[in-house]
Design a protein around this motif. Structure first.
Motif, PDB file in Angstrom:
ATOM      1  N   ALA A  96       0.838  -1.195   0.000  1.00 46.61           N
ATOM      2  CA  ALA A  96       0.000   0.000   0.000  1.00 46.61           C
ATOM      3  C   ALA A  96       0.874   1.246   0.000  1.00 46.61           C
ATOM      4  N   ARG A  97       0.462   2.249  -0.767  1.00 42.92           N
ATOM      5  CA  ARG A  97       1.162   3.536  -0.739  1.00 42.92           C
ATOM      6  C   ARG A  97       0.142   4.654  -0.885  1.00 42.92           C
ATOM      7  N   THR A  98       0.497   5.809  -0.332  1.00 43.59           N
ATOM      8  CA  THR A  98      -0.389   6.958  -0.465  1.00 43.59           C
ATOM      9  C   THR A  98      -0.257   7.530  -1.877  1.00 43.59           C
ATOM     10  N   THR A  99      -1.354   8.046  -2.415  1.00 37.62           N
ATOM     11  CA  THR A  99      -1.268   8.718  -3.715  1.00 37.62           C
ATOM     12  C   THR A  99      -1.300  10.230  -3.528  1.00 37.62           C
ATOM     13  N   MET A 100      -1.619  10.652  -2.304  1.00 36.04           N
ATOM     14  CA  MET A 100      -1.646  12.080  -1.972  1.00 36.04           C
ATOM     15  C   MET A 100      -1.450  12.207  -0.465  1.00 36.04           C
ATOM     16  N   PRO A 101      -1.180  13.412   0.038  1.00 36.26           N
ATOM     17  CA  PRO A 101      -1.037  13.565   1.486  1.00 36.26           C
ATOM     18  C   PRO A 101      -2.345  13.186   2.174  1.00 36.26           C
ATOM     19  N   GLY A 102      -2.250  12.650   3.377  1.00 41.21           N
ATOM     20  CA  GLY A 102      -3.472  12.249   4.063  1.00 41.21           C
ATOM     21  C   GLY A 102      -3.214  11.732   5.460  1.00 41.21           C
ATOM     22  N   GLN A 103      -4.280  11.255   6.090  1.00 42.57           N
ATOM     23  CA  GLN A 103      -4.152  10.724   7.441  1.00 42.57           C
ATOM     24  C   GLN A 103      -4.599   9.273   7.489  1.00 42.57           C
ATOM     25  N   ILE A 104      -3.814   8.481   8.187  1.00 42.54           N
ATOM     26  CA  ILE A 104      -4.123   7.056   8.323  1.00 42.54           C
ATOM     27  C   ILE A 104      -4.205   6.711   9.803  1.00 42.54           C
ATOM     28  N   LEU A 105      -5.264   5.991  10.153  1.00 42.87           N
ATOM     29  CA  LEU A 105      -5.369   5.472  11.513  1.00 42.87           C
ATOM     30  C   LEU A 105      -4.884   4.037  11.511  1.00 42.87           C
ATOM     31  N   MET A 106      -3.950   3.748  12.432  1.00 48.23           N
ATOM     32  CA  MET A 106      -3.397   2.395  12.483  1.00 48.23           C
ATOM     33  C   MET A 106      -3.757   1.751  13.813  1.00 48.23           C
ATOM     34  N   ILE A 107      -4.510   0.650  13.732  1.00 49.28           N
ATOM     35  CA  ILE A 107      -4.975  -0.055  14.928  1.00 49.28           C
ATOM     36  C   ILE A 107      -4.245  -1.391  15.013  1.00 49.28           C
ATOM     37  N   PRO A 108      -3.586  -1.671  16.119  1.00 39.88           N
ATOM     38  CA  PRO A 108      -2.847  -2.935  16.240  1.00 39.88           C
ATOM     39  C   PRO A 108      -3.740  -4.141  15.969  1.00 39.88           C
ATOM     40  N   SER A 109      -3.252  -5.045  15.142  1.00 39.25           N
ATOM     41  CA  SER A 109      -4.039  -6.210  14.740  1.00 39.25           C
ATOM     42  C   SER A 109      -4.455  -7.044  15.939  1.00 39.25           C
ATOM     43  N   ALA A 110      -3.564  -7.143  16.901  1.00 37.33           N
ATOM     44  CA  ALA A 110      -3.873  -7.958  18.075  1.00 37.33           C
ATOM     45  C   ALA A 110      -5.127  -7.438  18.775  1.00 37.33           C
ATOM     46  N   ASP A 111      -5.259  -6.116  18.844  1.00 35.67           N
ATOM     47  CA  ASP A 111      -6.445  -5.534  19.481  1.00 35.67           C
ATOM     48  C   ASP A 111      -7.710  -5.843  18.693  1.00 35.67           C
ATOM     49  N   ILE A 112      -7.573  -5.815  17.363  1.00 37.47           N
ATOM     50  CA  ILE A 112      -8.718  -6.155  16.521  1.00 37.47           C
ATOM     51  C   ILE A 112      -9.159  -7.587  16.779  1.00 37.47           C
ATOM     52  N   ARG A 113      -8.185  -8.469  16.863  1.00 38.42           N
ATOM     53  CA  ARG A 113      -8.524  -9.879  17.074  1.00 38.42           C
ATOM     54  C   ARG A 113      -9.131 -10.096  18.458  1.00 38.42           C
ATOM     55  N   THR A 114      -8.608  -9.402  19.435  1.00 41.43           N
ATOM     56  CA  THR A 114      -9.189  -9.498  20.782  1.00 41.43           C
ATOM     57  C   THR A 114     -10.642  -9.027  20.760  1.00 41.43           C
ATOM     58  N   MET A 115     -10.849  -7.906  20.115  1.00 46.48           N
ATOM     59  CA  MET A 115     -12.179  -7.319  20.056  1.00 46.48           C
ATOM     60  C   MET A 115     -13.164  -8.256  19.379  1.00 46.48           C
ATOM     61  N   LEU A 116     -12.659  -8.985  18.401  1.00 46.08           N
ATOM     62  CA  LEU A 116     -13.490  -9.947  17.690  1.00 46.08           C
ATOM     63  C   LEU A 116     -14.022 -11.012  18.650  1.00 46.08           C
ATOM     64  N   GLU A 117     -13.187 -11.341  19.636  1.00 41.95           N
ATOM     65  CA  GLU A 117     -13.572 -12.364  20.600  1.00 41.95           C
ATOM     66  C   GLU A 117     -14.620 -11.853  21.580  1.00 41.95           C
ATOM     67  N   ILE A 118     -14.439 -10.608  22.011  1.00 42.23           N
ATOM     68  CA  ILE A 118     -15.265 -10.142  23.131  1.00 42.23           C
ATOM     69  C   ILE A 118     -16.457  -9.288  22.730  1.00 42.23           C
ATOM     70  N   ASP A 119     -16.489  -8.797  21.504  1.00 40.98           N
ATOM     71  CA  ASP A 119     -17.598  -7.924  21.105  1.00 40.98           C
ATOM     72  C   ASP A 119     -18.385  -8.545  19.946  1.00 40.98           C
ATOM     73  N   PRO A 120     -19.500  -9.189  20.257  1.00 35.71           N
ATOM     74  CA  PRO A 120     -20.278  -9.884  19.217  1.00 35.71           C
ATOM     75  C   PRO A 120     -20.781  -8.939  18.128  1.00 35.71           C
ATOM     76  N   GLY A 121     -21.117  -7.721  18.482  1.00 34.93           N
ATOM     77  CA  GLY A 121     -21.578  -6.757  17.490  1.00 34.93           C
ATOM     78  C   GLY A 121     -20.484  -6.465  16.485  1.00 34.93           C
ATOM     79  N   PHE A 122     -19.269  -6.363  16.976  1.00 33.99           N
ATOM     80  CA  PHE A 122     -18.125  -6.137  16.106  1.00 33.99           C
ATOM     81  C   PHE A 122     -17.898  -7.333  15.191  1.00 33.99           C
ATOM     82  N   ALA A 123     -18.028  -8.528  15.744  1.00 30.72           N
ATOM     83  CA  ALA A 123     -17.845  -9.741  14.943  1.00 30.72           C
ATOM     84  C   ALA A 123     -18.862  -9.791  13.804  1.00 30.72           C
TER      85      ALA A 123
END
Lengths: 231, 231
Positions: A96-123
């Motif tokens: 992945a590369r930017t094509t113009m200046p911008g902002q990216i939010l980066m969320i640790p994958s481990a947190d996403i996977r944890t959230m998948l376990e504990i938040d059914p709405g998210f799943a």
DNA sequence: CGGTCATTTGACGAGCATCAACCCCTGTGG
DNA sequence: CCACAGGGGTTGATGCTCGTCAAATGACCG
């Protein structure tokens, strides 16, 4: 994280059904970063340490092999990318590369996977999101296998037209990236624009005007099962 | 439903984490049906009323547009197909037909969606399954965009070889379907086999023998990020 | 003003589809 | 048992589509 960015990310379908506490926890662990244009964010084959969210700007997903390379998708705000690698804890399949200046939010994958376990709405939201991603790639594969390059260009223009209300619109990226996305060379994209002049397509730099959508559609033959976003 | 079929479906990763009671409920509402060869099971654009599981035989997913048509994937036992349409309650993007006699389990989509709500283990498994499907299509798109047709054939043969322990193996489908899957005409597949003779590929009817994997790999340049199943 | 880079245009060739003929195997009916 | 038709697969001839190479143009920027 600034309130505006926070709100726009929270508004994503993916995060909308999540419990407040969980969303807060997720964003506390995340980094919101500003990037200049043409910066490579991730590399094919690398470890999927973060889920990325394009908050502002535009990101190009591309893949390389054996000296060749091709644009796989363009990601516009506000949406996520490389969700699947994050979830499966597997190497990225695309760079992945930017094509113009911008902002990216980066969320640790481990947190996403944890959230998948504990938040059914998210799943559940994740299921819907992944199903959408899957269907979009299937459509792109059909686009590639069932259409000639000129047809792909014509249908791309019709799709863009639908997204923009006005008479004319600007191509969202450089023509070279667009050509690669459409599975052709920049030279051929140029010739394709030329061939479409007789179907009411006027291209001037990045600006495009479709003066005869009837004629263009007649040759492009748009198909909801390839071109529609919603499904 | 026969015990053998029940067990093999239950063993799928998708259903493995599901509560017993829920799996029973799901299978009670399902139909296990036997089909002869070359029967169309579903049609592109139709309503996604059932999730299908190939229990025995082989199913070809294909798509049509504007007079052309192309094979999108071959589904072998035991696996599901058209999961995404089922989940999103959207029209099928692909048609499906049997390539040989076999058995298909059909589970009403509504029950799948209900189960997604009430069984968190199922929802999580679904996330993983969809992520895998997504990644497989991305790989296929890379395969199409980054390789020539002969390279696709060579890599296909290497992949098949890995799946089969012995010296030689049989092509799992007619050559015409294989050609379409690989994005080429039957004539060209035939010529490609011819061109690969000098790289240690011997084709006799449906049987293939690779006598010089070194040489074949050298020209095919297999890439884990395109060819590996596991990721 | 000169340099860089995206884009365009033209010439050429590789890759691949199309069309047609043929082989071979299979199944069918006389 | 044989004649025949049908379909998949192969092979050859031909042409289109598209990529490659090269050069020219024009915009932008230092």
């Amino acid at each position: 994280m600034p309130a505006a960015a926070f709100k726009s990310v929270r508004a994503l379908a993916l995060f909308h059904d999540m419990a407040d506490a969980n969303f807060d926890r997720l964003t506390k662990a995340a980094y919101l970063q500003r990037f200049p244009a043409h910066v490579q964010l991730i590399e094919e084959g690398g470890a999927a340490d973060f889920l990325h969210v394009v908050v502002e700007g535009c990101v190009e997903l591309f893949a390389s092999h054996n000296g060749r390379d091709t644009t796989m998708a363009l990601v516009h705000p506000v949406s996520t990318f490389i969700l699947a690698a994050t979830l499966k804890d597997r190497p990225y399949l695309m760079s992945a590369r930017t094509t113009m200046p911008g902002q990216i939010l980066m969320i640790p994958s481990a947190d996403i996977r944890t959230m998948l376990e504990i938040d059914p709405g998210f799943a559940r939201a994740m299921v819907v999101e992944l199903a959408s991603c899957y269907r979009n790639v299937v459509k792109e594969l059909k686009n590639q296998k069932l259409r000639t390059s000129v047809e792909r260009v014509a249908n791309y223009l019709i799709r863009q037209q639908k997204r923009h209300p006005g008479m004319e619109f600007a191509l969202p990226v450089e023509k070279r990236a667009l050509a690669s996305l459409l599975g052709m060379t920049p030279e051929n994209l140029s010739r394709a624009f030329g061939a479409l002049r007789s179907h009411g397509v006027e291209v001037d730099g990045p600006m495009v005007r479709l003066t005869d959508i009837e004629a263009l559609s007649a040759m492009a033959r748009p198909n909801p099962l390839i071109d529609d976003f919603s499904s």
